[in-house]
Design an enzyme around this catalytic site. Sequence first.
Site, PDB file in Angstrom:
ATOM      1  N   ARG A 217       0.781  -1.216   0.182  1.00 35.26           N
ATOM      2  CA  ARG A 217      -0.071  -0.090   0.039  1.00 35.26           C
ATOM      3  C   ARG A 217       0.816   1.319  -0.168  1.00 35.26           C
ATOM      4  NH1 ARG A 217      -3.972  -3.453   2.906  1.00 35.26           N
ATOM      5  NH2 ARG A 217      -2.882  -3.283   4.948  1.00 35.26           N
ATOM      6  N   PHE A 233     -10.939  -5.917  -5.984  1.00 33.94           N
ATOM      7  CA  PHE A 233     -10.883  -6.806  -4.779  1.00 33.94           C
ATOM      8  C   PHE A 233     -10.504  -5.624  -3.640  1.00 33.94           C
ATOM      9  CE2 PHE A 233      -9.335  -9.517  -8.283  1.00 33.94           C
ATOM     10  CZ  PHE A 233     -10.698 -10.439  -8.377  1.00 33.94           C
ATOM     11  N   ASP A 255     -15.699  -4.389  -5.427  1.00 33.84           N
ATOM     12  CA  ASP A 255     -15.510  -5.648  -4.398  1.00 33.84           C
ATOM     13  C   ASP A 255     -16.878  -6.200  -4.548  1.00 33.84           C
ATOM     14  OD1 ASP A 255     -13.423  -6.630  -2.254  1.00 33.84           O
ATOM     15  OD2 ASP A 255     -15.521  -7.352  -1.892  1.00 33.84           O
ATOM     16  N   ASP A 305      -5.719  -7.592  -6.282  1.00 35.34           N
ATOM     17  CA  ASP A 305      -5.409  -8.135  -5.125  1.00 35.34           C
ATOM     18  C   ASP A 305      -6.731  -9.165  -4.579  1.00 35.34           C
ATOM     19  OD1 ASP A 305      -4.103  -8.929  -2.765  1.00 35.34           O
ATOM     20  OD2 ASP A 305      -4.936  -7.259  -1.244  1.00 35.34           O
ATOM     21  N   CYS A 345      -2.157 -14.289  -3.321  1.00 39.13           N
ATOM     22  CA  CYS A 345      -1.791 -14.931  -1.849  1.00 39.13           C
ATOM     23  C   CYS A 345      -1.948 -16.319  -1.900  1.00 39.13           C
ATOM     24  CB  CYS A 345      -2.289 -14.021  -0.952  1.00 39.13           C
ATOM     25  SG  CYS A 345      -4.252 -14.516  -1.078  1.00 39.13           S
TER      26      CYS A 345
HETATM   27  N1  SAH Z   1      -6.707  -5.421  -1.181  1.00 35.59           N
HETATM   28  C1  SAH Z   1      -7.605  -5.646   0.052  1.00 35.59           C
HETATM   29  C2  SAH Z   1      -7.801  -6.938   0.484  1.00 35.59           C
HETATM   30  C3  SAH Z   1      -8.448  -7.846  -0.644  1.00 35.59           C
HETATM   31  S1  SAH Z   1      -9.226  -9.448   0.047  1.00 35.59           S
HETATM   32  C4  SAH Z   1      -6.869  -4.856   1.111  1.00 35.59           C
HETATM   33  O1  SAH Z   1      -5.679  -4.200   0.996  1.00 35.59           O
HETATM   34  O2  SAH Z   1      -7.291  -4.712   2.075  1.00 35.59           O
HETATM   35  C5  SAH Z   1     -10.329  -9.874  -1.470  1.00 35.59           C
HETATM   36  C6  SAH Z   1     -11.343  -9.271  -1.436  1.00 35.59           C
HETATM   37  O3  SAH Z   1     -11.947  -9.735  -2.471  1.00 35.59           O
HETATM   38  C7  SAH Z   1     -12.531  -9.324  -0.559  1.00 35.59           C
HETATM   39  O4  SAH Z   1     -12.998  -8.184  -0.052  1.00 35.59           O
HETATM   40  C8  SAH Z   1     -13.537 -10.161  -1.365  1.00 35.59           C
HETATM   41  O5  SAH Z   1     -14.936  -9.601  -0.800  1.00 35.59           O
HETATM   42  C9  SAH Z   1     -13.628  -9.772  -2.573  1.00 35.59           C
HETATM   43  N2  SAH Z   1     -13.770 -10.640  -3.543  1.00 35.59           N
HETATM   44  C10 SAH Z   1     -13.669 -12.045  -3.629  1.00 35.59           C
HETATM   45  N3  SAH Z   1     -13.983 -12.453  -4.876  1.00 35.59           N
HETATM   46  C11 SAH Z   1     -14.508 -11.495  -5.638  1.00 35.59           C
HETATM   47  C12 SAH Z   1     -15.067 -11.322  -6.914  1.00 35.59           C
HETATM   48  N4  SAH Z   1     -15.217 -12.214  -7.743  1.00 35.59           N
HETATM   49  N5  SAH Z   1     -15.182 -10.248  -7.165  1.00 35.59           N
HETATM   50  C13 SAH Z   1     -15.262  -9.084  -6.562  1.00 35.59           C
HETATM   51  N6  SAH Z   1     -14.579  -9.264  -5.331  1.00 35.59           N
HETATM   52  C14 SAH Z   1     -14.537 -10.308  -4.800  1.00 35.59           C
END
Ligand code: SAH
Length: 401
Positions: A217, A233, A255, A305, A345
Amino acid sequence: MSNKNSFPIVTLKRGREESLLRRHPWVFSGAVASVSGEVTAGATVLVRSAEGLQLGFGAWSPVSQIRIRMWGYGDSPAPDAALFRDRLRNAAALRSLVIDASVTDAYRVVFSEADGLPGLIVDRYADWLVCQFLSAGVEHWREAILDALREEFPGLRLYERSDEESRGKEGMEPRSGDLGDGQPDSAILIKENGMRLFVDVVTGHKTGLYLDQRDNRATLREFAAGKDVLNCFSYTGGFAVAALTGGAASVLDCDASADALALARENTAMCLHASAAYFQEQGDVFSVLRSFRDARKTYDIIVLDPPKFAHTAAAVNKAARGYKDINLLAFKLLRPGGLLFTFSCSGHIVPPLFRKIVADAAVDAGVDAVVLREMTQSGDHPAALSVPESLYLKGLLCKKM
Ligand code: SAH
């Protein structure tokens, strides 16, 4: 307790001591030849090779594929309350090297195998410590661990979030809640490199925040000035706050989760300047990216992510197709000269494979790209050299030429 004869003895099959000699702490069920004595969940066992060599003490897990997790190797003593105090003290000392407490008060205090405490996660959020007991061994020692945490971190309050899937593999029910210090607020205000974020440690993912992305970040923040950023995401908007703090012209968080986006709105509101715009799109990133491509939208910076796509080795191929798909679309949506922050991840997707997937995505998108930086999990999630599985987060900062 120092009498090692008082512990059940586990003898391994011939040749199966190899990983323990390399200080990798897992003994799989198939490596166990025989057990003498009464073994119970989480209790200490003495491990020996087929030749009778003492390999160390570990915690017995009756149902997990990982039958034993080691507390130490060779002649090191059996675990006792002092071991937990020592390991926690070491863990805290490591964090004081990598965390600047004047600007950051949310970080991982204990990271399982990497801190010599397999199955224990402890994350700090301001004056709360959120704990996960995810193996039979740390569950067995939970009172000693909680006492040691109270001793090492006086004044901090403890809360439990042992509701990860991995607890089921250990044959344990999920368990969350009050550890005697009450219930945290639904939004704890933390600081990360001087940025403010609300974290919901009661219902949020993992223990509330993806702390492993802190350094990345900060990297986005360096590159964001004047840019239009698409944050895929987004969860609760950690990367969005970083981009806006770095002077982004606009950020769009995407998201699937309405709850995550609701908190992202509060988080970004705290740092939104009059000159910046903030948008949200709730939906499936795969289809949102396709619709943006069809609408010919473009961005200066895209963050990908996603959650863990590969939960098992068998899922790697399917996961690779998912990663390639979103990276391909992102390369198409990027303006020339634009930056892609792309992550995985999934521990099963090893770094060279991830690089290949992203390279294939660029080829199929018909673009040239270079890697400006390789990224990984922040230093409060250290990867043990002897435990390759503890390095799980990979990222590439790519520039589209
Ligand atoms: N980048 C974020 C963490 C991402 S975690 C940070 O720095 O805090 C992954 C996220 O992807 C979660 O919030 C989950 O709700 C979302 N997610 C999972 N599959 C998804 C999809 N197919 N489309 C949109 N969001 C999704």
